[in-house]
Scaffold this motif. Structure first.
Motif, PDB file in Angstrom:
ATOM      1  N   LEU A  29       0.851  -1.193   0.000  1.00 52.26           N
ATOM      2  CA  LEU A  29       0.000   0.000   0.000  1.00 52.26           C
ATOM      3  C   LEU A  29       0.885   1.241   0.000  1.00 52.26           C
ATOM      4  CD1 LEU A  29      -2.694  -0.865   2.715  1.00 52.26           C
ATOM      5  CD2 LEU A  29      -2.559  -1.635   0.339  1.00 52.26           C
ATOM      6  N   CYS A  42      -3.450   1.187  -4.048  1.00 46.82           N
ATOM      7  CA  CYS A  42      -2.826  -0.119  -4.283  1.00 46.82           C
ATOM      8  C   CYS A  42      -3.110  -0.532  -5.723  1.00 46.82           C
ATOM      9  CB  CYS A  42      -3.356  -1.172  -3.306  1.00 46.82           C
ATOM     10  SG  CYS A  42      -5.045  -1.718  -3.642  1.00 46.82           S
ATOM     11  N   SER A  48      -5.590  -9.051  -2.428  1.00 47.42           N
ATOM     12  CA  SER A  48      -5.271  -8.943  -0.997  1.00 47.42           C
ATOM     13  C   SER A  48      -4.933  -7.503  -0.608  1.00 47.42           C
ATOM     14  CB  SER A  48      -4.132  -9.892  -0.610  1.00 47.42           C
ATOM     15  OG  SER A  48      -2.932  -9.505  -1.217  1.00 47.42           O
ATOM     16  N   ALA A  49      -4.283  -6.765  -1.530  1.00 45.37           N
ATOM     17  CA  ALA A  49      -3.984  -5.355  -1.257  1.00 45.37           C
ATOM     18  C   ALA A  49      -5.275  -4.545  -1.165  1.00 45.37           C
ATOM     19  CB  ALA A  49      -3.077  -4.791  -2.348  1.00 45.37           C
ATOM     20  N   GLU A  51      -8.181  -5.687  -0.322  1.00 47.39           N
ATOM     21  CA  GLU A  51      -8.861  -6.068   0.923  1.00 47.39           C
ATOM     22  C   GLU A  51      -8.253  -5.350   2.131  1.00 47.39           C
ATOM     23  OE1 GLU A  51      -8.557 -10.303   0.627  1.00 47.39           O
ATOM     24  OE2 GLU A  51     -10.609 -10.489  -0.158  1.00 47.39           O
ATOM     25  N   LYS A  52      -6.933  -5.135   2.092  1.00 43.68           N
ATOM     26  CA  LYS A  52      -6.276  -4.382   3.177  1.00 43.68           C
ATOM     27  C   LYS A  52      -6.851  -2.972   3.260  1.00 43.68           C
ATOM     28  CE  LYS A  52      -1.705  -6.312   2.550  1.00 43.68           C
ATOM     29  NZ  LYS A  52      -0.373  -5.945   2.090  1.00 43.68           N
ATOM     30  N   ARG A  55     -10.296  -2.989   4.719  1.00 41.92           N
ATOM     31  CA  ARG A  55     -10.259  -3.154   6.189  1.00 41.92           C
ATOM     32  C   ARG A  55      -9.896  -1.843   6.880  1.00 41.92           C
ATOM     33  NH1 ARG A  55      -8.061  -8.219   5.036  1.00 41.92           N
ATOM     34  NH2 ARG A  55      -5.910  -7.546   5.389  1.00 41.92           N
ATOM     35  N   ILE A  56      -8.917  -1.135   6.316  1.00 41.89           N
ATOM     36  CA  ILE A  56      -8.509   0.154   6.894  1.00 41.89           C
ATOM     37  C   ILE A  56      -9.693   1.125   6.914  1.00 41.89           C
ATOM     38  CG2 ILE A  56      -7.114   2.232   6.454  1.00 41.89           C
ATOM     39  CD1 ILE A  56      -4.919   0.284   5.372  1.00 41.89           C
TER      40      ILE A  56
END
Length: 205
Positions: A29, A42, A48-49, A51-52, A55-56
């Motif tokens: 990120l 990202c 997966s990036a 999804e990070k 979540r943030i």
């Protein structure tokens, strides 16, 4: 722990741009400057990036309204349905610039967003971002970073941004003081422009 990398907009260092792109390709990120505010981004090809970031922001990725940042209008046909001449002229006048345009999505969105009917598109007028996108070869997913401060909605000092985000992201790009007015958001899905959020971009487009 994040790295703070200085990149000058008037002459982005190709070596530093490659460093940033390597991190993006590896699912990292970044926080980067734009023609509006500093933003979190990202690679849109890395689930997966994305999804990070979701979540943030505290949202489900499939339902999130993140924008795609593109190098130029040539990326449009990859993600949006065919647009009419009047819409294209409006985009051509406004971009690159401080706007987010919401357009009807086609079936080529990343698999995570297959159910989405629309997509926000940004083409910032900022050399550093465009250099990153050119090297990466595809858009980045983006969302502006807001501040909890009630007076200043957006942090403009990259060193303060780094202090806050160094344990969360992989790179913070120091491009000097940023702006504190977000992009103007215009919905073009109905054929007529509908203002969603007034920001830095003039409404006379």
């Amino acid at each position: 722990m994040a790295e703070l990398i200085k990149i000058y907009e008037d002459n982005p260092n190709p070596k530093e741009i490659k460093r940033v792109v390597k991190v993006l390709r590896n699912g990292g990120l970044i926080i980067y400057p734009s023609d509006t505010v500093y933003a979190l981004g990202c690679d849109i090809t890395n689930k997966s990036a994305m999804e990070k970031i979701a979540r943030i922001k505290g949202v489900k990725l499939e339902k999130a309204n993140f924008a795609f940042v593109c190098e130029d209008l040539s990326n449009l046909s990859d993600y949006v349905k065919q647009i009419d001449g009047a819409t294209f002229k409006l985009l051509k006048r406004a971009l690159p610039g401080p706007y987010t345009f919401i357009l009807e999505a086609n079936n080529n969105l990343p698999s995570t967003f297959k159910k989405k009917k629309e997509v926000g598109i940004r083409v910032p007028d900022h050399n550093t971002v465009r250099a990153i996108l050119s090297e990466l070869g595809n858009p980045i997913l983006t969302t502006s970073i807001k501040d909890e401060d009630e007076v200043l909605e957006y942090t403009t000092d990259p060193e303060l941004i780094f202090e806050k985000w160094e344990k969360i992201v992989d790179i913070v790009i120091d491009g000097g003081y940023g702006g504190n007015i977000a992009s103007t958001v215009i919905d073009l899905t109905s054929g007529e422009p509908v203002l969603i959020r007034e920001g830095k971009g003039s409404l006379e487009v």
